[in-house]
Design a protein around this motif. Structure first.
Motif, PDB file in Angstrom:
ATOM      1  N   ASN A  77      -1.871 -11.391  10.586  1.00  0.00           N
ATOM      2  CA  ASN A  77      -1.973 -10.335   9.584  1.00  0.00           C
ATOM      3  C   ASN A  77      -0.659 -10.170   8.830  1.00  0.00           C
ATOM      4  O   ASN A  77       0.430 -10.430   9.366  1.00  0.00           O
ATOM      5  CB  ASN A  77      -2.341  -9.009  10.248  1.00  0.00           C
ATOM      6  CG  ASN A  77      -3.740  -9.015  10.823  1.00  0.00           C
ATOM      7  OD1 ASN A  77      -4.617  -9.717  10.329  1.00  0.00           O
ATOM      8  ND2 ASN A  77      -3.963  -8.234  11.865  1.00  0.00           N
ATOM      9  N   GLU A  78      -0.739  -9.696   7.577  1.00  0.00           N
ATOM     10  CA  GLU A  78       0.462  -9.547   6.759  1.00  0.00           C
ATOM     11  C   GLU A  78       1.357  -8.410   7.249  1.00  0.00           C
ATOM     12  O   GLU A  78       2.514  -8.296   6.823  1.00  0.00           O
ATOM     13  CB  GLU A  78       0.097  -9.325   5.290  1.00  0.00           C
ATOM     14  CG  GLU A  78      -0.776  -8.120   5.011  1.00  0.00           C
ATOM     15  CD  GLU A  78      -1.138  -8.000   3.544  1.00  0.00           C
ATOM     16  OE1 GLU A  78      -0.516  -8.702   2.708  1.00  0.00           O
ATOM     17  OE2 GLU A  78      -2.041  -7.207   3.228  1.00  0.00           O
ATOM     18  N   GLU A  79       0.854  -7.588   8.156  1.00  0.00           N
ATOM     19  CA  GLU A  79       1.677  -6.524   8.734  1.00  0.00           C
ATOM     20  C   GLU A  79       2.746  -7.050   9.690  1.00  0.00           C
ATOM     21  O   GLU A  79       3.661  -6.318  10.062  1.00  0.00           O
ATOM     22  CB  GLU A  79       0.804  -5.516   9.486  1.00  0.00           C
ATOM     23  CG  GLU A  79      -0.053  -4.638   8.602  1.00  0.00           C
ATOM     24  CD  GLU A  79      -1.422  -5.229   8.317  1.00  0.00           C
ATOM     25  OE1 GLU A  79      -2.318  -4.489   7.863  1.00  0.00           O
ATOM     26  OE2 GLU A  79      -1.614  -6.447   8.564  1.00  0.00           O
ATOM     27  N   ILE A  92       6.656  -5.078  12.767  1.00  0.00           N
ATOM     28  CA  ILE A  92       5.207  -4.883  12.839  1.00  0.00           C
ATOM     29  C   ILE A  92       4.907  -3.593  12.089  1.00  0.00           C
ATOM     30  O   ILE A  92       5.402  -2.527  12.460  1.00  0.00           O
ATOM     31  CB  ILE A  92       4.704  -4.756  14.286  1.00  0.00           C
ATOM     32  CG1 ILE A  92       5.029  -6.000  15.103  1.00  0.00           C
ATOM     33  CG2 ILE A  92       3.199  -4.488  14.300  1.00  0.00           C
ATOM     34  CD1 ILE A  92       4.689  -5.858  16.589  1.00  0.00           C
ATOM     35  N   PHE A  93       4.130  -3.688  11.025  1.00  0.00           N
ATOM     36  CA  PHE A  93       3.750  -2.492  10.280  1.00  0.00           C
ATOM     37  C   PHE A  93       2.467  -1.893  10.842  1.00  0.00           C
ATOM     38  O   PHE A  93       1.565  -2.607  11.281  1.00  0.00           O
ATOM     39  CB  PHE A  93       3.560  -2.820   8.795  1.00  0.00           C
ATOM     40  CG  PHE A  93       4.850  -2.851   8.018  1.00  0.00           C
ATOM     41  CD1 PHE A  93       5.398  -1.681   7.514  1.00  0.00           C
ATOM     42  CD2 PHE A  93       5.522  -4.039   7.807  1.00  0.00           C
ATOM     43  CE1 PHE A  93       6.593  -1.704   6.809  1.00  0.00           C
ATOM     44  CE2 PHE A  93       6.719  -4.075   7.109  1.00  0.00           C
ATOM     45  CZ  PHE A  93       7.255  -2.895   6.612  1.00  0.00           C
ATOM     46  N   HIS A 126       2.543   7.717   5.885  1.00  0.00           N
ATOM     47  CA  HIS A 126       2.657   6.832   4.718  1.00  0.00           C
ATOM     48  C   HIS A 126       2.602   5.375   5.178  1.00  0.00           C
ATOM     49  O   HIS A 126       1.934   4.544   4.573  1.00  0.00           O
ATOM     50  CB  HIS A 126       3.962   7.128   3.986  1.00  0.00           C
ATOM     51  CG  HIS A 126       4.181   6.322   2.754  1.00  0.00           C
ATOM     52  ND1 HIS A 126       3.352   6.409   1.653  1.00  0.00           N
ATOM     53  CD2 HIS A 126       5.136   5.405   2.438  1.00  0.00           C
ATOM     54  CE1 HIS A 126       3.780   5.586   0.709  1.00  0.00           C
ATOM     55  NE2 HIS A 126       4.860   4.951   1.163  1.00  0.00           N
ATOM     56  N   HIS A 127       3.328   5.075   6.215  1.00  0.00           N
ATOM     57  CA  HIS A 127       3.167   3.845   6.992  1.00  0.00           C
ATOM     58  C   HIS A 127       3.979   4.009   8.275  1.00  0.00           C
ATOM     59  O   HIS A 127       4.801   4.920   8.395  1.00  0.00           O
ATOM     60  CB  HIS A 127       3.593   2.579   6.230  1.00  0.00           C
ATOM     61  CG  HIS A 127       5.068   2.449   5.981  1.00  0.00           C
ATOM     62  ND1 HIS A 127       5.620   2.544   4.734  1.00  0.00           N
ATOM     63  CD2 HIS A 127       6.111   2.230   6.819  1.00  0.00           C
ATOM     64  CE1 HIS A 127       6.932   2.394   4.800  1.00  0.00           C
ATOM     65  NE2 HIS A 127       7.266   2.202   6.077  1.00  0.00           N
ATOM     66  N   SER A 128       3.730   3.147   9.222  1.00  0.00           N
ATOM     67  CA  SER A 128       4.565   3.108  10.418  1.00  0.00           C
ATOM     68  C   SER A 128       5.061   1.679  10.595  1.00  0.00           C
ATOM     69  O   SER A 128       4.559   0.753   9.956  1.00  0.00           O
ATOM     70  CB  SER A 128       3.784   3.572  11.655  1.00  0.00           C
ATOM     71  OG  SER A 128       2.744   2.657  11.978  1.00  0.00           O
ATOM     72  N   ARG A 280       2.813  -1.600  -4.250  1.00  0.00           N
ATOM     73  CA  ARG A 280       2.990  -2.556  -3.166  1.00  0.00           C
ATOM     74  C   ARG A 280       1.665  -2.720  -2.422  1.00  0.00           C
ATOM     75  O   ARG A 280       0.695  -2.009  -2.675  1.00  0.00           O
ATOM     76  CB  ARG A 280       4.078  -2.065  -2.199  1.00  0.00           C
ATOM     77  CG  ARG A 280       5.457  -2.015  -2.805  1.00  0.00           C
ATOM     78  CD  ARG A 280       6.534  -1.878  -1.741  1.00  0.00           C
ATOM     79  NE  ARG A 280       6.429  -0.640  -0.979  1.00  0.00           N
ATOM     80  CZ  ARG A 280       7.127  -0.382   0.129  1.00  0.00           C
ATOM     81  NH1 ARG A 280       7.969  -1.289   0.591  1.00  0.00           N
ATOM     82  NH2 ARG A 280       7.003   0.764   0.760  1.00  0.00           N
ATOM     83  N   ALA A 281       1.648  -3.638  -1.478  1.00  0.00           N
ATOM     84  CA  ALA A 281       0.435  -3.874  -0.691  1.00  0.00           C
ATOM     85  C   ALA A 281      -0.004  -2.595   0.001  1.00  0.00           C
ATOM     86  O   ALA A 281       0.819  -1.742   0.360  1.00  0.00           O
ATOM     87  CB  ALA A 281       0.704  -4.964   0.345  1.00  0.00           C
ATOM     88  N   SER A 282      -1.311  -2.466   0.205  1.00  0.00           N
ATOM     89  CA  SER A 282      -1.871  -1.227   0.739  1.00  0.00           C
ATOM     90  C   SER A 282      -1.356  -0.897   2.137  1.00  0.00           C
ATOM     91  O   SER A 282      -1.298   0.278   2.511  1.00  0.00           O
ATOM     92  CB  SER A 282      -3.401  -1.309   0.748  1.00  0.00           C
ATOM     93  OG  SER A 282      -3.839  -2.412   1.521  1.00  0.00           O
ATOM     94  N   PHE A 283      -0.948  -1.900   2.899  1.00  0.00           N
ATOM     95  CA  PHE A 283      -0.471  -1.600   4.252  1.00  0.00           C
ATOM     96  C   PHE A 283       0.905  -0.924   4.244  1.00  0.00           C
ATOM     97  O   PHE A 283       1.350  -0.387   5.259  1.00  0.00           O
ATOM     98  CB  PHE A 283      -0.435  -2.864   5.126  1.00  0.00           C
ATOM     99  CG  PHE A 283       0.668  -3.846   4.821  1.00  0.00           C
ATOM    100  CD1 PHE A 283       1.915  -3.731   5.419  1.00  0.00           C
ATOM    101  CD2 PHE A 283       0.448  -4.911   3.962  1.00  0.00           C
ATOM    102  CE1 PHE A 283       2.925  -4.653   5.163  1.00  0.00           C
ATOM    103  CE2 PHE A 283       1.450  -5.835   3.701  1.00  0.00           C
ATOM    104  CZ  PHE A 283       2.693  -5.705   4.301  1.00  0.00           C
ATOM    105  N   LEU A 284       1.581  -0.913   3.091  1.00  0.00           N
ATOM    106  CA  LEU A 284       2.877  -0.254   2.981  1.00  0.00           C
ATOM    107  C   LEU A 284       2.761   1.175   2.482  1.00  0.00           C
ATOM    108  O   LEU A 284       3.728   1.947   2.569  1.00  0.00           O
ATOM    109  CB  LEU A 284       3.787  -1.046   2.040  1.00  0.00           C
ATOM    110  CG  LEU A 284       4.121  -2.455   2.504  1.00  0.00           C
ATOM    111  CD1 LEU A 284       4.850  -3.224   1.411  1.00  0.00           C
ATOM    112  CD2 LEU A 284       4.962  -2.413   3.776  1.00  0.00           C
ATOM    113  N   ALA A 285       1.600   1.528   1.958  1.00  0.00           N
ATOM    114  CA  ALA A 285       1.365   2.883   1.460  1.00  0.00           C
ATOM    115  C   ALA A 285      -0.091   3.240   1.777  1.00  0.00           C
ATOM    116  O   ALA A 285      -0.977   3.085   0.944  1.00  0.00           O
ATOM    117  CB  ALA A 285       1.639   2.977  -0.039  1.00  0.00           C
TER     118      ALA A 285
END
Length: 295
Positions: A77-79, A92-93, A126-128, A280-285
């Protein structure tokens, strides 16, 4: 919407912060901050709480990270971000979306009581992320304000956000700890340079935009200093979204891993990016703005 914190322009500027740092002193539960702690956070832009999490809790978190890192499906995964010069895991996001243990931690009242009090409202993530600095190989993070990126590239209108993070190893002066400039959260460095398309793909490994100049850092430390966030595993740190911070390479034989949660007020929902053509990519916000409730 008016851009209160313009950045990524033709020249660098340092402008005063518009937003509050502490939005409320009202108690939010058993683990709220007292007036002395609130004043410390207001003054410095960060605060440290030793011995918040017990040794067995920390060991469970470390084991959980090892399980995620060893999961061949997950690491695709891109996280999951590797070091810029190796295949060693760097970040690891959104660990709280992959792990029930970290999802529970994100709602722990030892954290959430303090966060809701400081931001004066309900909050969402917002993200972890989990930041890992492997022994002898962990690379640095340059000086930066998180909010500068969250504002310009994610569209957070105001600095009503913060990071709450747990030390999963001892953080010492030797293993690439976080450095902070006290009181720098009250000034905003408007950085020079136009944001490239999909900047995050490079910046997560090596940040080049939204990075202040040497001159700006010299100005910020002129009436302050540089301090390290040192502590034993189990220490909780909360720092304001706009405080200037960074970290050096880890050339020690000791790894350093910290678990971060970025909390934003539900009254500060993102709009369009203020300094980039696209988000940015959705996993960052993350876009789950449902108010969080303590366990």
């Amino acid at each position: 919407m008016q851009d209160l914190y313009p950045s990524r322009l033709n020249e660098e500027k340092i402008i005063p912060r518009v937003d509050k740092t502490v939005y409320s002193k009202k108690q939010q539960g058993e683990y709220s901050l007292n007036n002395i702690e609130l004043d410390e956070y207001e003054k410095n832009g960060f605060i440290t709480f030793p011995n918040i999490f017990k040794e067995d809790e920390i060991q469970q978190m470390i084991q959980e990270i090892d399980l995620m890192a060893d999961n061949d499906d997950l690491i695709k995964n891109e996280e999951f971000i590797c070091e810029p010069t190796s295949n060693k895991l760097r970040t690891i996001f959104n660990q709280h979306l992959f792990s029930t243990l970290f999802e529970k931690l994100s709602k722990d009242p030892r954290i959430l009581n303090k966060v809701k009090q400081l931001l004066g409202s309900d909050v969402y993530i917002h993200h972890s992320r989990i930041n890992i600095k492997p022994a002898y190989q962990g690379k640095s993070f340059p000086w930066h304000s998180d909010f500068e990126t969250w504002h310009t590239e994610d569209g957070l209108p105001n600095c009503r956000c913060l990071s709450a993070w747990v030390m999963l190893n001892d953080n010492t002066e030797f293993n690439g700890p976080l450095y902070l400039i006290p009181n720098s959260h009250k000034k905003y460095v408007s950085c020079k340079g136009k944001t490239p398309e999909d900047n995050y793909k490079k910046s997560l490994k090596k940040q080049e935009y939204g990075v202040p100049s040497l001159k700006a850092i010299e100005q910020l430390v002129k009436d302050s200093n540089i301090v390290g966030a040192y502590g034993k595993a189990g220490t909780l740190v909360i720092h304001d979204g706009n405080i200037m911070h960074g970290s050096c390479d880890n050339i020690s034989p000791f790894s350093r891993t910290n678990a971060f949660f970025v909390f934003n007020s539900v009254e500060n929902i993102p709009t369009k990016p203020f300094g980039a053509k696209s988000n940015r990519a959705s996993f960052l916000a993350l876009d789950d703005y449902e108010p969080m409730k303590s366990n």
